[in-house]
Design a protein around this motif. Structure first.
Motif, PDB file in Angstrom:
ATOM      1  N   SER A 187       0.824  -1.210   0.000  1.00 29.35           N
ATOM      2  CA  SER A 187       0.000   0.000   0.000  1.00 29.35           C
ATOM      3  C   SER A 187       0.859   1.261   0.000  1.00 29.35           C
ATOM      4  O   SER A 187       0.384   2.346  -0.342  1.00 29.35           O
ATOM      5  N   LEU A 188       2.147   1.101   0.390  1.00 25.33           N
ATOM      6  CA  LEU A 188       3.079   2.238   0.373  1.00 25.33           C
ATOM      7  C   LEU A 188       3.821   2.340  -0.952  1.00 25.33           C
ATOM      8  O   LEU A 188       4.722   3.160  -1.106  1.00 25.33           O
ATOM      9  N   GLY A 189       3.451   1.492  -1.908  1.00 31.25           N
ATOM     10  CA  GLY A 189       4.071   1.546  -3.222  1.00 31.25           C
ATOM     11  C   GLY A 189       5.243   0.603  -3.409  1.00 31.25           C
ATOM     12  O   GLY A 189       5.891   0.613  -4.460  1.00 31.25           O
ATOM     13  N   LEU A 190       5.546  -0.220  -2.402  1.00 31.62           N
ATOM     14  CA  LEU A 190       6.629  -1.188  -2.506  1.00 31.62           C
ATOM     15  C   LEU A 190       6.115  -2.488  -3.112  1.00 31.62           C
ATOM     16  O   LEU A 190       4.937  -2.831  -2.949  1.00 31.62           O
ATOM     17  N   HIS A 191       6.973  -3.181  -3.793  1.00 31.84           N
ATOM     18  CA  HIS A 191       6.631  -4.523  -4.275  1.00 31.84           C
ATOM     19  C   HIS A 191       7.420  -5.536  -3.454  1.00 31.84           C
ATOM     20  O   HIS A 191       8.634  -5.411  -3.292  1.00 31.84           O
ATOM     21  N   VAL A 192       6.729  -6.543  -2.918  1.00 33.42           N
ATOM     22  CA  VAL A 192       7.356  -7.530  -2.053  1.00 33.42           C
ATOM     23  C   VAL A 192       7.492  -8.848  -2.802  1.00 33.42           C
ATOM     24  O   VAL A 192       6.511  -9.399  -3.290  1.00 33.42           O
ATOM     25  N   MET A 193       8.727  -9.345  -2.886  1.00 34.79           N
ATOM     26  CA  MET A 193       8.984 -10.649  -3.493  1.00 34.79           C
ATOM     27  C   MET A 193       9.446 -11.595  -2.401  1.00 34.79           C
ATOM     28  O   MET A 193      10.456 -11.348  -1.728  1.00 34.79           O
ATOM     29  N   GLU A 194       8.708 -12.678  -2.200  1.00 34.89           N
ATOM     30  CA  GLU A 194       9.081 -13.681  -1.213  1.00 34.89           C
ATOM     31  C   GLU A 194      10.036 -14.683  -1.836  1.00 34.89           C
ATOM     32  O   GLU A 194       9.880 -15.103  -2.977  1.00 34.89           O
ATOM     33  N   VAL A 195      11.048 -15.075  -1.079  1.00 33.93           N
ATOM     34  CA  VAL A 195      12.055 -16.025  -1.527  1.00 33.93           C
ATOM     35  C   VAL A 195      12.094 -17.182  -0.542  1.00 33.93           C
ATOM     36  O   VAL A 195      12.076 -16.967   0.675  1.00 33.93           O
ATOM     37  N   THR A 196      12.133 -18.409  -1.056  1.00 34.33           N
ATOM     38  CA  THR A 196      12.201 -19.603  -0.216  1.00 34.33           C
ATOM     39  C   THR A 196      13.506 -20.355  -0.483  1.00 34.33           C
ATOM     40  O   THR A 196      14.266 -20.018  -1.388  1.00 34.33           O
ATOM     41  N   ASN A 197      13.719 -21.395   0.309  1.00 32.12           N
ATOM     42  CA  ASN A 197      14.921 -22.200   0.118  1.00 32.12           C
ATOM     43  C   ASN A 197      14.935 -22.860  -1.259  1.00 32.12           C
ATOM     44  O   ASN A 197      15.999 -23.057  -1.855  1.00 32.12           O
ATOM     45  N   ALA A 198      13.771 -23.196  -1.789  1.00 30.93           N
ATOM     46  CA  ALA A 198      13.690 -23.780  -3.127  1.00 30.93           C
ATOM     47  C   ALA A 198      14.190 -22.780  -4.173  1.00 30.93           C
ATOM     48  O   ALA A 198      14.824 -23.169  -5.162  1.00 30.93           O
TER      49      ALA A 198
END
Length: 232
Positions: A187-198
């Motif tokens: 909502s603050l204009g950031l894009h979140v990319m989640e990273v996993t061990n895979a």
């Protein structure tokens, strides 16, 4: 000192004797003959051990640069060794073939890293030639309200990388918290990319995906992958 999980498949004692001694041969023991100096050895609970700096250097043949960075981050953060001592240990290490690799890892050490996988991810970003990234950044909204502390932030591009271990998936409370936190950040204009061990297991696919997200947000360069970038 954290080491890759694949090491757990071969639980054994590494027992070394100073050169020119003969390496021990015994079941459950990996015998070695090492060229060592007095400063390479410390004593803990009556047991003579290789020092943290020497141990780190000796990991080089078995670890990638990001894995070496993760181990060094942990050791420096825990005040077992300092970056200057690591550099001195590299220069003194008898295996000249590993020195360039160790220097590449030492350049990326950052004690502010708070987890092994975060360290590995930050190292991959650097070795891929992606833009400079900041670690453990506190994010506030327009009114000064604290929103989140993010693992890695490409500030100029509003791109956030978050490493998520399995507990982020299996713990319902954590999963719900993550979804709300992600929504707040976006909502603050950031894009979140989640990273996993895979994702870390396929690093080239991972950095290509990060690059596409950055290019979508205005990054105009291309990946410039270092020779020390791991295969996969």
């Amino acid at each position: 000192m954290p080491t890759p999980t694949r090491f757990r498949e071969h639980i054994r004692i590494d027992l070394a004797v100073p050169a020119p001694g003969r390496a021990v041969r015994r079941a459950g023991v990996a015998g070695r003959c090492l060229r060592i100096t007095a400063t390479d050895v410390v004593e803990r609970s009556g047991i003579r051990l290789s020092s943290p700096a020497r141990t780190w250097c000796d990991l080089a043949p078995y670890c990638s640069v990001p894995e070496l960075v993760a181990a060094a981050d942990w050791a420096v953060r825990g005040r077992l060794v300092d970056p200057e001592r690591l550099r001195a240990a590299i220069s003194a290490h008898p295996d000249h073939r590993q020195r360039a690799k160790l220097h590449a890892a030492a350049e990326l050490v950052d004690a502010s890293s708070e987890s092994t996988k975060e360290s590995e991810l930050r190292a991959l970003v650097a070795l891929a030639g992606l833009p400079a990234v900041e670690g453990n950044v506190e994010v506030f909204d327009g009114r000064g309200r604290f929103v989140a502390r993010v693992d890695l932030l490409f500030r100029a591009y509003g791109e956030v990388l978050e490493y998520h271990g399995d507990h982020h998936r299996t713990d319902l409370r954590q999963w719900r918290h993550d979804r709300t936190r992600e929504a707040e950040l976006e909502s603050l204009g950031l894009h979140v990319m989640e990273v996993t061990n895979a994702d870390l297991a396929t690093p080239r696919l991972l950095v290509a995906r990060i690059a596409r997200n950055l290019q979508r947000r205005g990054w105009r360069s291309e990946l410039a992958v270092s020779r020390w970038f791991p295969a996969g």
